[in-house]
Design an enzyme around this catalytic site. Structure first.
Site, PDB file in Angstrom:
ATOM      1  CB  THR A  80      -0.935   0.003   1.236  1.00 41.77           C
ATOM      2  OG1 THR A  80      -1.582  -1.278   1.331  1.00 41.77           O
ATOM      3  CG2 THR A  80      -1.978   1.092   1.141  1.00 41.77           C
ATOM      4  CD1 TRP A  81       4.562   4.562   2.304  1.00 46.52           C
ATOM      5  CD2 TRP A  81       6.190   3.061   2.661  1.00 46.52           C
ATOM      6  NE1 TRP A  81       5.709   5.253   2.631  1.00 46.52           N
ATOM      7  CE2 TRP A  81       6.730   4.365   2.852  1.00 46.52           C
ATOM      8  CE3 TRP A  81       7.028   1.959   2.842  1.00 46.52           C
ATOM      9  CZ2 TRP A  81       8.055   4.588   3.202  1.00 46.52           C
ATOM     10  CZ3 TRP A  81       8.347   2.173   3.200  1.00 46.52           C
ATOM     11  CH2 TRP A  81       8.851   3.479   3.378  1.00 46.52           C
ATOM     12  CG  HIS A 141       0.242  -9.785  -4.195  1.00 43.70           C
ATOM     13  ND1 HIS A 141       1.137  -8.884  -3.666  1.00 43.70           N
ATOM     14  CD2 HIS A 141      -0.947  -9.544  -3.577  1.00 43.70           C
ATOM     15  CE1 HIS A 141       0.511  -8.126  -2.771  1.00 43.70           C
ATOM     16  NE2 HIS A 141      -0.740  -8.499  -2.692  1.00 43.70           N
ATOM     17  CB  SER A 171       1.878  -7.846   8.146  1.00 49.02           C
ATOM     18  OG  SER A 171       1.073  -6.850   7.589  1.00 49.02           O
TER      19      SER A 171
END
Length: 329
Positions: A80-81, A141, A171
């Site tokens: 996301t970052w 991915h 995570s």
């Protein structure tokens, strides 16, 4: 397959796949999933049914342009970052990071940088990509072996981000538990740790995923930029400028002097993005709450969860699987 719960969000609906995909699933090894009922092993890696349909469709139909940029990650590696950073970087002439109308202020990064197999091709259709301005920015991915051959053969650039597997595991465990429906209960850390160590996780085994891109980046450094989350967190300014150079859009002396690099990192920071209304209250079309993608973004959070035995086991796996590669965590 079982009849889905009427309130099930899209990301849990594994039965909505084409006949072609159903036929393929029946031939593949399967294991119980962390979130979906089952994971299926395709080309050496684990996928849920709906996602696998997107993989196959993407492999068949995606036609890259030489100017495309593809962000590749193992799940929960800081995707996301880095989506936010890459979007901000390549669109900086249109959207200054200090302006109040920047798209990142009102859109989740996953909306701005869509996943090929999890968004664009997941319904098995060929999407219309004509509205994407050049350079087109996508994410995936997919392991290297499953990338469409068209991507492998093209001149498009790949940015690969990975992370310490101990933090990935924590995570991923927290993320999948957050997305489980109440009646499904939660997975204990011990349950899924065993699976992770055996390579049974979304797009796992993590070691094969990382190694394939690491080796390709050594062979073709002009095509694949290999980056770790830890490096990016430690020296974000340096690595953002290196990324800009790699992608052919370097920062000018004037931009650096005016603080453009720092402004970009500020708007993309965990604190800023996690506190935006869109990321506190919004949802993706597939049903995931945007806030599920923002947990704490810290390096070394695994120390708060893993036992010494778990740490030793994961470190031993990394040592054995990555031996001689030059890749270390």
């Amino acid at each position: 397959m079982e009849t889905p719960h009427p309130q099930e969000p899209k990301y849990l609906k594994d039965d909505e796949v084409s006949q072609e995909c159903m036929s393929l699933l029946s031939t593949l090894p399967s294991e119980s999933g962390w979130l979906s009922k089952k994971l299926y092993k395709y080309q050496g890696f684990w996928h849920n049914a709906r996602q696998l349909q997107g993989v196959i469709s993407c492999q068949k139909y995606f036609q890259p342009q030489d100017t495309d940029i593809l962000l590749v990650t193992t799940p929960k590696s800081g995707t996301t970052w880095l989506k936010a950073i890459l979007f901000s970087l390549v669109n900086r002439t249109h959207f200054k990071p200090t302006k109040g109308d920047h798209p990142l202020l009102t859109n989740n990064p996953h909306t701005l940088v869509p996943f090929l197999e999890l968004k664009l091709y997941i319904d098995g259709q060929t999407p219309d990509l004509s509205s994407f301005a050049s350079p087109r920015l996508f994410s995936t991915h997919l392991p290297y072996v499953s990338l469409p051959k068209s991507i492998q053969d093209s001149k498009c650039k790949l940015v690969y981000l990975c992370r310490n597997p101990k933090d990935i595991f924590i995570s991923l465990w927290a993320f999948t538990n957050k997305l489980r429906l109440q009646e499904m209960g939660t997975n204990s850390i011990e349950q899924v740790f065993e699976k992770f160590c055996e390579g049974v996780s979304l797009y796992g085994p993590f070691w094969d995923h990382m190694l394939s891109y690491w080796n390709e980046s050594l062979k073709n450094p002009d095509k694949i930029y290999f980056l770790t989350y830890e490096e990016m967190k430690e020296q974000p300014n340096l690595h953002l400028r290196k990324l800009a150079d790699f992608l052919g859009c370097p920062f000018s002396t004037k931009e650096v002097e005016e603080g453009m690099v720092d402004d970009m990192l500020d708007i993309c920071s965990f604190d800023n993005m996690s506190n935006l209304k869109v990321n506190k209250e919004g949802k993706l079309p597939s049903g995931e709450s945007n806030n599920a993608f923002f947990r704490n973004g810290k390096v070394g959070d695994w120390k708060n969860y893993l036992t010494m035995e778990m740490v030793e086991r994961l470190e031993k796996i990394c040592e054995e699987k990555l031996v001689g590669s030059g890749l270390k965590f």
